[in-house]
Design an enzyme around this catalytic site. Structure first.
Site, mmCIF file in Angstrom:
data_model
loop_
_atom_site.group_PDB
_atom_site.id
_atom_site.type_symbol
_atom_site.label_atom_id
_atom_site.label_comp_id
_atom_site.label_asym_id
_atom_site.label_seq_id
_atom_site.Cartn_x
_atom_site.Cartn_y
_atom_site.Cartn_z
ATOM 1 N N GLY A 175 -9.114 -5.027 -1.413
ATOM 2 C CA GLY A 175 -9.899 -6.103 -0.814
ATOM 3 C C GLY A 175 -11.351 -6.052 -1.252
ATOM 4 C CG ASP A 223 -1.795 1.152 1.331
ATOM 5 O OD1 ASP A 223 -1.306 2.216 1.766
ATOM 6 O OD2 ASP A 223 -2.967 1.044 0.967
ATOM 7 C CD1 TRP A 283 -2.756 3.430 -2.121
ATOM 8 C CD2 TRP A 283 -4.657 3.411 -3.306
ATOM 9 N NE1 TRP A 283 -2.948 4.686 -2.643
ATOM 10 C CE2 TRP A 283 -4.099 4.712 -3.371
ATOM 11 C CE3 TRP A 283 -5.863 3.164 -3.973
ATOM 12 C CZ2 TRP A 283 -4.709 5.754 -4.074
ATOM 13 C CZ3 TRP A 283 -6.467 4.204 -4.680
ATOM 14 C CH2 TRP A 283 -5.892 5.470 -4.722
ATOM 15 C CG ASP A 284 -3.165 -2.960 1.836
ATOM 16 O OD1 ASP A 284 -2.774 -3.506 0.801
ATOM 17 O OD2 ASP A 284 -2.416 -2.725 2.804
ATOM 18 C CB ILE A 285 -9.274 -0.327 2.556
ATOM 19 C CG1 ILE A 285 -8.720 -0.447 3.982
ATOM 20 C CG2 ILE A 285 -10.787 -0.155 2.557
ATOM 21 C CD1 ILE A 285 -8.925 0.818 4.833
#
Lengths: 412, 412
Positions: free
Chosen positions: B169, B134, B164-166
């Site tokens: 996902g 991220d 960006w991870d969120i």
């Protein structure tokens, strides 16, 4: 667009980022997305950044490839027409994305009088119905107090990235497909209410931060650019470029230490402190005041180009800090070489690299993204195709001012 | 959890945030999620924040309600077992979430030898296969150079929120359901590759920022806490509390000016500058150096409690800056009163408010979130249920060290 959701129809009555981006993801996966706006455009139609001709880069980015219907939503006839579009029949229809108030003519209760199995995804501010935006929910959950250097004291640092809008749009897309899947089995629709505030609070929980403050009773302080709980921050190369380096895993740490020839220095610190820094990233965080200076010193003796060579093929996780215009000029990032992007002519009278769907799907073609519609560009087509209206009926709606085509809306 | 995706089975072999959060959303919508980890845990098992007993708040937040299978992934037998779990038959199975490398024993090509219609969602760093997190993709697209006060010069400001991870996902969850829907119609599976880098670059395009820098050739400068293109920033109340106020729409602006009794002052500025500040939010941004001081002065004369009363029932979009621990103490936010949260006993030996699914779904019960599993807690159950193994077969795998139950993994 991918032809994965070919045949599915999404009706959108929304503005700003969350709900329109939800519908954009559907469009990029092959659904037919019909965005319905007031004649002249919604409150997001001219949002900055804008081009010289008055069109909005923001709006055209979020509405790529959609169809546009322009309706006078101040009249009962216009409201009824939008209700008909939302509740039009068909097993692949009856999917509605909106950020209109939960009460009023687009309330789920009113709409299901016309189609009982409707699925509504309603992006909201707070669950109570109170107004909120990405920036206000972000400030409510404490992110601006954790962001930025400690030297800022208690000064908040607002995000520039509307992260909660982005998350809410994606969450709504997932929830809509989940509800569609269930409806195919049970025939039952639902209203999905997705408050930005609940999205933000839920993720603060998922990431362990609510547990953390509940146990410690204390807020996590500002750690500046240091990555909480592991090793990582910004460094400067010999030639003055800023880079970020992260070492979460043992492999990432080991390769970083190796490539920077820091084995002896790190071993000395480990001996002195009686710790094994490679097996526990948390220890690398605890002792960052010892580790950051030696990494900074090593990187400061090497140029960016030389670092690229050294890190190539290793597990070191790093990268330069770019500005966005540097990223746009980079052949590995935002360029014609990247299959994510295609050059598209837009409403702004500009041609620039435009992203399709972020995912790449084996066996499917991403295709070229379409431009955003002119407001009202598809009014006639949609009324004929979705509601089966005859031309004379559509003409009467035009004459009454209930709908507008592209000419009637092009008032920039 | 909502029983919307009841019967669907997701196999997860992943770590960190993006892929595990994808599977968490499925769990919270009713799917059966089986997380497969190496015996002793993956690289995220002890990530900070951690409790006194060594368990991770982070890990238990991202793995709530999942089943856990512990497998020795260093042996051919362990690898083959995981391949069997991923490719187990059934129309509601064959959905796989991972961040393992695209090559190797969990490559899609190898897996489809066992199940031709498998759907794999693979979260990656860069599309090339190069490592990224991220934080490194965020620095690549220019966000840290836009964040924070202009006084920081060219010093980057890293995000603390892994946005960006969120997003990745959630995007993976949407893409998986889209692929599942298509598979039901065509029988065809696919590999969804979702690089964090492509997610970040795509959103920079969707938000109009690539168009903006392509046209202007210049980067957007740092605007500190001022909201780009509209009116909004932080202010201080008479009693020293910080609040954020935003006015995107004409209604929000009008109500702000009214409630702060700034009509005359704003009218004077409009006359002087020959502009209408209510009809164009962009003008409010252009003239923020005139508007911010008068709004700051007005808010600085009013206490937070008094402001609450004044803004109540108006369209003013605002809120206090909280720290996270203030949000956890607030009855309107993170509290037992909020149906998003339930008090849950966790592996960390602590009990705290824990979020269910962020959406509320009419006609469905959100239910109470489950705690995260003990590593290997469901090894036996899953091998029996999913692969139909007899107890003696499972016992042999235990004896060979190929799998572990909860006792074998509880090595904290």
């Amino acid at each position: 667009m991918y032809k994965l959701l070919h045949g599915l129809r999404i009706i959108e009555a929304a503005s700003f980022i969350a709900a329109p981006s939800c519908a954009l993801h559907f469009q990029q996966f092959g659904a037919d997305v019909i965005r319905c706006d007031p004649i002249g455009g919604g409150p997001d139609f001219r949002r900055w950044p804008r081009a010289a001709n008055g069109h909005s880069f923001y709006w055209e980015g979020l509405n790529k490839g959609k169809k546009s219907v322009a309706i006078n939503l101040t009249t009962p006839a216009g409201k009824a027409l939008l209700q008909r579009l939302v509740t039009a029949p068909g097993p692949d229809a009856g999917l509605f994305v909106t950020n209109f108030p939960a009460e009023g003519f687009l309330s789920h209760d009113r709409l299901i009088q016309h189609r009982a199995d409707l699925i509504t995804a309603r992006v909201m501010g707070w669950a109570s119905g109170a107004t909120a935006l990405d920036y206000t929910v972000n400030s409510a959950v404490g992110i601006p107090q954790m962001t930025g250097p400690a030297s800022l004291g208690d000064e908040p640092v607002n995000h520039v990235l509307p992260a909660w809008d982005i998350a809410a749009g994606l969450y709504a897309a997932f929830a809509l497909l989940a509800a569609d899947r269930a409806r195919r089995q049970t025939g039952q629709g639902t209203e999905i209410r997705l408050p930005l505030g609940d999205v933000a609070m839920a993720f603060m929980g998922h990431l362990g931060q609510i547990g953390e403050v509940s146990e410690t009773g204390k807020d996590r302080p500002r750690y500046g650019n240091d990555l909480f709980g592991s090793f990582g921050r910004d460094f400067r190369t010999r030639d003055g470029r800023r880079i970020i380096v992260i070492a979460l895993t043992g492999h990432q740490w080991k390769d970083l230490v190796d490539t920077l020839s820091l084995n002896e220095a790190v071993a000395a610190i480990e001996t002195e402190l009686c710790v094994d820094l490679s097996s526990d990233e948390g220890l690398r965080f605890c002792h960052r005041d010892r580790l950051n200076p030696i990494v900074a010193d090593a990187i400061g003796r090497i140029s960016l180009d030389e670092l690229k060579v050294r890190f190539e093929g290793t597990k070191v996780c790093w990268g330069p800090y770019n500005t966005l215009s540097e990223a746009v000029g980079d052949p590995d990032l935002i360029s014609e070489r990247n299959p994510l992007f295609s050059a598209v002519d837009h409403l702004t009278d500009t041609r620039y690299l435009t992203p399709g769907a972020a995912a790449s799907l084996g066996g499917f073609e991403r295709g070229t993204p379409g431009r955003a519609p002119v407001l009202g560009e598809h009014t006639e087509e949609v009324l004929a195709d979705v509601l089966g209206m005859a031309s004379c009926e559509i003409a009467a709606l035009h004459d009454a001012g209930t709908v507008a085509g592209p000419a009637g809306s092009k008032a920039l």
